[in-house]
Scaffold this motif. Structure first.
Motif, PDB file in Angstrom:
ATOM      1  N   LEU A   1       0.830  -1.200   0.000  1.00 35.96           N
ATOM      2  CA  LEU A   1       0.000   0.000   0.000  1.00 35.96           C
ATOM      3  C   LEU A   1       0.868   1.254   0.000  1.00 35.96           C
ATOM      4  O   LEU A   1       0.570   2.225  -0.706  1.00 35.96           O
ATOM      5  CB  LEU A   1      -0.929  -0.004   1.214  1.00 35.96           C
ATOM      6  CG  LEU A   1      -1.877   1.186   1.347  1.00 35.96           C
ATOM      7  CD1 LEU A   1      -2.767   1.317   0.108  1.00 35.96           C
ATOM      8  CD2 LEU A   1      -2.729   1.061   2.603  1.00 35.96           C
ATOM      9  N   VAL A   2       1.951   1.239   0.763  1.00 36.45           N
ATOM     10  CA  VAL A   2       2.871   2.384   0.762  1.00 36.45           C
ATOM     11  C   VAL A   2       3.501   2.558  -0.614  1.00 36.45           C
ATOM     12  O   VAL A   2       3.590   3.679  -1.136  1.00 36.45           O
ATOM     13  CB  VAL A   2       3.947   2.202   1.843  1.00 36.45           C
ATOM     14  CG1 VAL A   2       5.040   3.262   1.696  1.00 36.45           C
ATOM     15  CG2 VAL A   2       3.330   2.277   3.234  1.00 36.45           C
ATOM     16  N   LEU A   3       3.927   1.461  -1.231  1.00 36.30           N
ATOM     17  CA  LEU A   3       4.523   1.543  -2.564  1.00 36.30           C
ATOM     18  C   LEU A   3       3.515   2.066  -3.582  1.00 36.30           C
ATOM     19  O   LEU A   3       3.854   2.903  -4.436  1.00 36.30           O
ATOM     20  CB  LEU A   3       5.050   0.172  -2.992  1.00 36.30           C
ATOM     21  CG  LEU A   3       6.244  -0.361  -2.182  1.00 36.30           C
ATOM     22  CD1 LEU A   3       6.609  -1.765  -2.648  1.00 36.30           C
ATOM     23  CD2 LEU A   3       7.438   0.573  -2.297  1.00 36.30           C
ATOM     24  N   CYS A   4       2.279   1.581  -3.512  1.00 39.20           N
ATOM     25  CA  CYS A   4       1.226   2.098  -4.401  1.00 39.20           C
ATOM     26  C   CYS A   4       1.037   3.590  -4.183  1.00 39.20           C
ATOM     27  O   CYS A   4       0.895   4.365  -5.137  1.00 39.20           O
ATOM     28  CB  CYS A   4      -0.089   1.363  -4.139  1.00 39.20           C
ATOM     29  SG  CYS A   4      -0.209  -0.297  -4.834  1.00 39.20           S
ATOM     30  N   GLY A   5       1.037   4.016  -2.912  1.00 44.19           N
ATOM     31  CA  GLY A   5       0.816   5.421  -2.594  1.00 44.19           C
ATOM     32  C   GLY A   5       1.936   6.320  -3.070  1.00 44.19           C
ATOM     33  O   GLY A   5       1.697   7.481  -3.419  1.00 44.19           O
ATOM     34  N   LEU A   6       3.161   5.811  -3.077  1.00 39.87           N
ATOM     35  CA  LEU A   6       4.274   6.614  -3.574  1.00 39.87           C
ATOM     36  C   LEU A   6       4.200   6.795  -5.080  1.00 39.87           C
ATOM     37  O   LEU A   6       4.680   7.796  -5.620  1.00 39.87           O
ATOM     38  CB  LEU A   6       5.601   5.960  -3.189  1.00 39.87           C
ATOM     39  CG  LEU A   6       5.945   5.990  -1.695  1.00 39.87           C
ATOM     40  CD1 LEU A   6       7.208   5.191  -1.417  1.00 39.87           C
ATOM     41  CD2 LEU A   6       6.098   7.425  -1.198  1.00 39.87           C
ATOM     42  N   ARG A   7       3.615   5.831  -5.765  1.00 39.03           N
ATOM     43  CA  ARG A   7       3.416   5.962  -7.206  1.00 39.03           C
ATOM     44  C   ARG A   7       2.168   6.776  -7.530  1.00 39.03           C
ATOM     45  O   ARG A   7       2.105   7.467  -8.533  1.00 39.03           O
ATOM     46  CB  ARG A   7       3.304   4.571  -7.839  1.00 39.03           C
ATOM     47  CG  ARG A   7       4.566   3.745  -7.811  1.00 39.03           C
ATOM     48  CD  ARG A   7       5.581   4.208  -8.827  1.00 39.03           C
ATOM     49  NE  ARG A   7       5.097   4.086 -10.194  1.00 39.03           N
ATOM     50  CZ  ARG A   7       5.761   4.484 -11.272  1.00 39.03           C
ATOM     51  NH1 ARG A   7       6.950   5.060 -11.133  1.00 39.03           N
ATOM     52  NH2 ARG A   7       5.259   4.339 -12.482  1.00 39.03           N
ATOM     53  N   ASP A   8       1.139   6.668  -6.672  1.00 36.89           N
ATOM     54  CA  ASP A   8      -0.114   7.384  -6.901  1.00 36.89           C
ATOM     55  C   ASP A   8      -0.789   7.615  -5.560  1.00 36.89           C
ATOM     56  O   ASP A   8      -1.314   6.674  -4.949  1.00 36.89           O
ATOM     57  CB  ASP A   8      -1.029   6.581  -7.830  1.00 36.89           C
ATOM     58  CG  ASP A   8      -2.296   7.336  -8.216  1.00 36.89           C
ATOM     59  OD1 ASP A   8      -2.510   8.443  -7.698  1.00 36.89           O
ATOM     60  OD2 ASP A   8      -3.076   6.810  -9.032  1.00 36.89           O
ATOM     61  N   LYS A   9      -0.772   8.858  -5.094  1.00 38.12           N
ATOM     62  CA  LYS A   9      -1.347   9.167  -3.782  1.00 38.12           C
ATOM     63  C   LYS A   9      -2.828   8.844  -3.714  1.00 38.12           C
ATOM     64  O   LYS A   9      -3.378   8.603  -2.631  1.00 38.12           O
ATOM     65  CB  LYS A   9      -1.111  10.633  -3.442  1.00 38.12           C
ATOM     66  CG  LYS A   9      -1.740  11.631  -4.409  1.00 38.12           C
ATOM     67  CD  LYS A   9      -1.300  13.055  -4.108  1.00 38.12           C
ATOM     68  CE  LYS A   9      -1.842  14.057  -5.114  1.00 38.12           C
ATOM     69  NZ  LYS A   9      -1.335  15.428  -4.873  1.00 38.12           N
ATOM     70  N   THR A  10      -3.500   8.817  -4.866  1.00 36.39           N
ATOM     71  CA  THR A  10      -4.931   8.502  -4.885  1.00 36.39           C
ATOM     72  C   THR A  10      -5.198   7.141  -4.268  1.00 36.39           C
ATOM     73  O   THR A  10      -6.172   6.960  -3.527  1.00 36.39           O
ATOM     74  CB  THR A  10      -5.467   8.535  -6.325  1.00 36.39           C
ATOM     75  OG1 THR A  10      -5.025   9.720  -6.978  1.00 36.39           O
ATOM     76  CG2 THR A  10      -6.982   8.478  -6.344  1.00 36.39           C
ATOM     77  N   LEU A  11      -4.351   6.165  -4.551  1.00 33.67           N
ATOM     78  CA  LEU A  11      -4.578   4.808  -4.060  1.00 33.67           C
ATOM     79  C   LEU A  11      -4.445   4.746  -2.540  1.00 33.67           C
ATOM     80  O   LEU A  11      -5.243   4.090  -1.862  1.00 33.67           O
ATOM     81  CB  LEU A  11      -3.598   3.839  -4.713  1.00 33.67           C
ATOM     82  CG  LEU A  11      -3.654   3.730  -6.237  1.00 33.67           C
ATOM     83  CD1 LEU A  11      -2.714   2.656  -6.726  1.00 33.67           C
ATOM     84  CD2 LEU A  11      -5.066   3.431  -6.703  1.00 33.67           C
ATOM     85  N   PHE A  12      -3.445   5.413  -1.997  1.00 35.22           N
ATOM     86  CA  PHE A  12      -3.264   5.404  -0.547  1.00 35.22           C
ATOM     87  C   PHE A  12      -4.459   6.040   0.147  1.00 35.22           C
ATOM     88  O   PHE A  12      -4.953   5.527   1.152  1.00 35.22           O
ATOM     89  CB  PHE A  12      -1.982   6.145  -0.176  1.00 35.22           C
ATOM     90  CG  PHE A  12      -1.654   6.100   1.288  1.00 35.22           C
ATOM     91  CD1 PHE A  12      -0.954   5.036   1.816  1.00 35.22           C
ATOM     92  CD2 PHE A  12      -2.053   7.123   2.143  1.00 35.22           C
ATOM     93  CE1 PHE A  12      -0.653   4.982   3.174  1.00 35.22           C
ATOM     94  CE2 PHE A  12      -1.765   7.084   3.490  1.00 35.22           C
ATOM     95  CZ  PHE A  12      -1.058   6.009   4.009  1.00 35.22           C
ATOM     96  N   LEU A  13      -4.922   7.153  -0.391  1.00 38.99           N
ATOM     97  CA  LEU A  13      -6.052   7.847   0.218  1.00 38.99           C
ATOM     98  C   LEU A  13      -7.340   7.048   0.034  1.00 38.99           C
ATOM     99  O   LEU A  13      -8.185   7.002   0.933  1.00 38.99           O
ATOM    100  CB  LEU A  13      -6.191   9.240  -0.369  1.00 38.99           C
ATOM    101  CG  LEU A  13      -5.014  10.190  -0.094  1.00 38.99           C
ATOM    102  CD1 LEU A  13      -5.214  11.508  -0.826  1.00 38.99           C
ATOM    103  CD2 LEU A  13      -4.833  10.423   1.399  1.00 38.99           C
ATOM    104  N   ALA A  14      -7.516   6.442  -1.135  1.00 40.11           N
ATOM    105  CA  ALA A  14      -8.729   5.655  -1.385  1.00 40.11           C
ATOM    106  C   ALA A  14      -8.824   4.475  -0.433  1.00 40.11           C
ATOM    107  O   ALA A  14      -9.917   4.092  -0.008  1.00 40.11           O
ATOM    108  CB  ALA A  14      -8.746   5.164  -2.831  1.00 40.11           C
ATOM    109  N   ALA A  15      -7.684   3.895  -0.081  1.00 44.51           N
ATOM    110  CA  ALA A  15      -7.663   2.778   0.869  1.00 44.51           C
ATOM    111  C   ALA A  15      -7.836   3.253   2.305  1.00 44.51           C
ATOM    112  O   ALA A  15      -7.874   2.426   3.220  1.00 44.51           O
ATOM    113  CB  ALA A  15      -6.355   2.013   0.732  1.00 44.51           C
ATOM    114  N   ARG A  16      -7.963   4.566   2.495  1.00 39.82           N
ATOM    115  CA  ARG A  16      -7.995   5.192   3.820  1.00 39.82           C
ATOM    116  C   ARG A  16      -6.763   4.748   4.616  1.00 39.82           C
ATOM    117  O   ARG A  16      -6.840   4.367   5.794  1.00 39.82           O
ATOM    118  CB  ARG A  16      -9.286   4.858   4.560  1.00 39.82           C
ATOM    119  CG  ARG A  16     -10.559   5.278   3.851  1.00 39.82           C
ATOM    120  CD  ARG A  16     -10.588   6.752   3.442  1.00 39.82           C
ATOM    121  NE  ARG A  16     -10.479   7.656   4.574  1.00 39.82           N
ATOM    122  CZ  ARG A  16     -11.513   8.081   5.295  1.00 39.82           C
ATOM    123  NH1 ARG A  16     -12.736   7.709   4.970  1.00 39.82           N
ATOM    124  NH2 ARG A  16     -11.339   8.913   6.301  1.00 39.82           N
TER     125      ARG A  16
END
Length: 596
Positions: free
Chosen positions: A190-205
């Motif tokens: 999840l952290v790696l996804c968020g570093l590539r796209d902040k939308t994913l980290f926020l969407a996962a809350r």
């Protein structure tokens, strides 16, 4: 039939659209105060079925049938089992990250199709928004690559793997729990996804669930079971207390009336009572103040602290009941970002943590195994909320714990006639909302336009909306009536697949990404964007951006001026202070000079 048909303003759409813009905002804001968005009850029923069958039914069945704690209906056997808590968190993160949790469906402007999420994030070529593209290696660019898709799908798979896994015996832990490795892997992905796209980290809350995944992964080698429970308590209490503190502002009173007005099962008389004097004065009434700052802010601050420190069983039970009712109240209002799953999970967590593991039975903050743990945990948990309230430009309002506070980064998009259709050139599975309504749902164009303008009236009922429309009037001048205005949060949903009220997802980074792909001409696409109010300042900072020319103006407005104004600005634009203009800005041209 009321169940199938929407409530609509008592006006003829074609004639209505010829009226001056501020008059339209007044009509629609007044309508909203009694009917909300006017959504047919059938739509709310779809959400209720999704919540009960897919989320609650599916999640409980998955968690219990894979954990040797009895069946789904043997509630007495599993309600206080930590493995059920862990698996419901994993299931919730999966549902959110897949795109069928919050910000799903018509109430979030996903009309047709109803699902964003995976249809965007599993598709190469869609827009991604890295949080620090110039600072974190291997994150630059805004095109979603096949690697991004694989990383995203791997994260989804890891969440399901943990949720489907059997219980694992951990040395020194009296209960079976999810294998710590299976909690750590989705946290890392999840952290790696968020570093590539902040939308994913926020969407996962991620700001709320990542700490739970991390403390779960530390059970055994670092944390005892008691440490795990106390850490989980600190996490949820921080969310509540942080949200309460963030609501101690001038904005929040303006949030409650339109939220209650949009609640489908609230009597109209109670909705009207939240305003001073309909239809002439839409400022919050004393009831709205009481709902906001007594039943809302005070309860959300005091009750969680009681839960954290109470060693009285009756008081703890009362406090648990109060927080369950708090989350059920929010659920039944169907707020526009529809975070229904989040509220149901937090209601369950309240019961699991504080009734299932009562502080008086050895699960209080004084029962941590090491004295250093409490200050380290508290410091880690409060870092982003403190920074985000002092420097909202650096932190999303979600990690800042400012949910529902009314203090949001926001924007309004303005298009010259015909320019909005160019957004459909972007690689995305959904058309613009206006086209979803016309082409996908068969709306008459005038009805579709009036429907989209309802979202503008909703924004105008909040403090920052009055500032946004004031700046647009000043900047566009006589052309203010000719542009098509759109609520940026909803436009963002159609472009990147998700938005939860965070203006950082549609700031200049997204506008620049859109411009690189489409190439709007000067004046075709104008954005007014405002940052959240820092906790120590009385102002909000805004900018005006022409997609073709970049940011052309910066300034501030006093929050109090916006709070004191009516949604339709009958006294004209609220005062603003221009702090910078593009050096080639010409007020008489309403746009910067274009040079070679």
């Amino acid at each position: 039939m009321p169940f199938l048909t929407p409530d609509v303003p008592p006006v003829e759409p074609a004639e209505f659209l010829t009226r001056p813009r501020q008059e339209r905002i007044r009509v629609l804001a007044t309508f909203w105060s009694e009917y909300g968005f006017g959504t047919p009850k059938m739509v709310h029923t779809i959400y209720i079925v999704k919540l009960l069958v897919l989320y609650i039914g599916g999640g409980v069945a998955l968690a219990t049938l894979t954990s040797d704690v009895g069946g789904p209906f043997d509630v007495a056997q599993w309600w206080d089992q930590p493995i059920i808590y862990q698996k419901l968190v994993l299931w919730t993160v999966f549902v959110e990250l897949f795109g069928i949790g919050g910000t799903w469906g018509p109430l979030a402007a996903h009309f047709k199709p109803m699902t964003g999420g995976i249809s965007y994030w599993a598709r190469p070529g869609t827009i991604r928004l890295p949080p620090w593209p110039g600072k974190v290696p291997f994150t630059a660019g805004d095109d979603r690559s096949p690697f991004d898709v694989l990383l995203y799908l791997a994260c989804l798979g890891s969440l399901l793997l943990g949720a489907f896994s059997g219980g694992s015996a951990i040395d020194g832990i009296p209960f079976a729990m999810v294998d710590p490795v299976l909690m750590l892997v989705p946290a890392v992905l999840l952290v790696l996804c968020g570093l590539r796209d902040k939308t994913l980290f926020l969407a996962a809350r991620g700001e709320q669930y990542l700490p739970i995944l991390l403390v779960s992964s530390a059970v055994g080698p670092i944390l005892t079971f008691t440490d795990f429970i106390v850490a989980a308590k600190l996490i949820i209490v921080l969310v509540w207390v942080g949200a309460a503190i963030s609501k101690m502002n001038a904005h929040f009173e303006n949030v409650v009336p339109p939220m209650v007005s949009n609640a489908p099962f609230t009597p109209r008389a109670l909705k009207r009572a939240h305003y001073r004097s309909l239809p002439d004065d839409l400022k919050p009434s004393r009831l709205a103040w009481f709902m906001a700052h007594v039943l809302g802010t005070t309860a959300e601050l005091v009750v969680p602290l009681v839960l954290l420190f109470s060693t009285s069983w009756p008081i703890t039970l009362l406090a648990v009941g109060a927080m369950v009712l708090f989350h059920l109240f929010i659920t039944q209002t169907f707020p526009l970002a529809v975070p229904l799953e989040w509220n149901i999970l937090f209601a369950y967590i309240s019961v699991f943590l504080f009734a299932g593991h009562f502080a008086g039975d050895g699960y209080g903050i004084g029962d941590l195994s090491e004295p250093w743990m409490l200050p380290v945990l508290v410091a880690a948990l409060v870092f982003f909320p403190v920074l985000g309230n002092l420097r909202p430009d650096l932190v999303s309002f979600l990690p800042s714990m400012r949910q529902y506070a009314g203090n949001w980064a926001s924007a309004t998009w303005a298009f010259q006639p015909g320019a909005e259709a160019k957004l459909n050139q972007l690689k995305k599975p959904a058309k613009n909302q206006i086209d979803q309504l016309i082409d996908g749902m068969g709306y008459d164009p005038d009805v579709a336009e009036m429907t989209m303008q309802m979202t503008l009236s909703w924004r105008a009922m909040h403090s920052q909306g009055r500032g946004l429309f004031s700046v647009l009037q000043n900047y566009l001048g006589d052309e203010y009536e000719t542009y098509s205005l759109r609520e940026a949060e909803f436009c963002c949903n159609a472009i990147i697949g998700w938005n939860f009220g965070d203006g950082h997802l549609h700031d200049d980074q997204l506008i620049e990404a859109i411009q690189r792909r489409i190439g709007f001409a000067p004046g075709e696409f104008v954005v007014v964007w405002v940052e959240s109010q820092p906790i120590h300042k009385p102002t909000q900072a805004y900018f005006v951006m022409d997609a073709a020319l970049g940011i052309v103006e910066r300034g501030t407005w006093l929050v109090r001026d916006c709070v004191d104004a009516q949604p339709w600005l009958p006294d004209g634009p609220v005062p603003t202070t221009v702090t910078w203009r593009h050096p080639q800005y010409h007020p008489e041209l309403r746009s910067p000079e274009v040079t070679a």
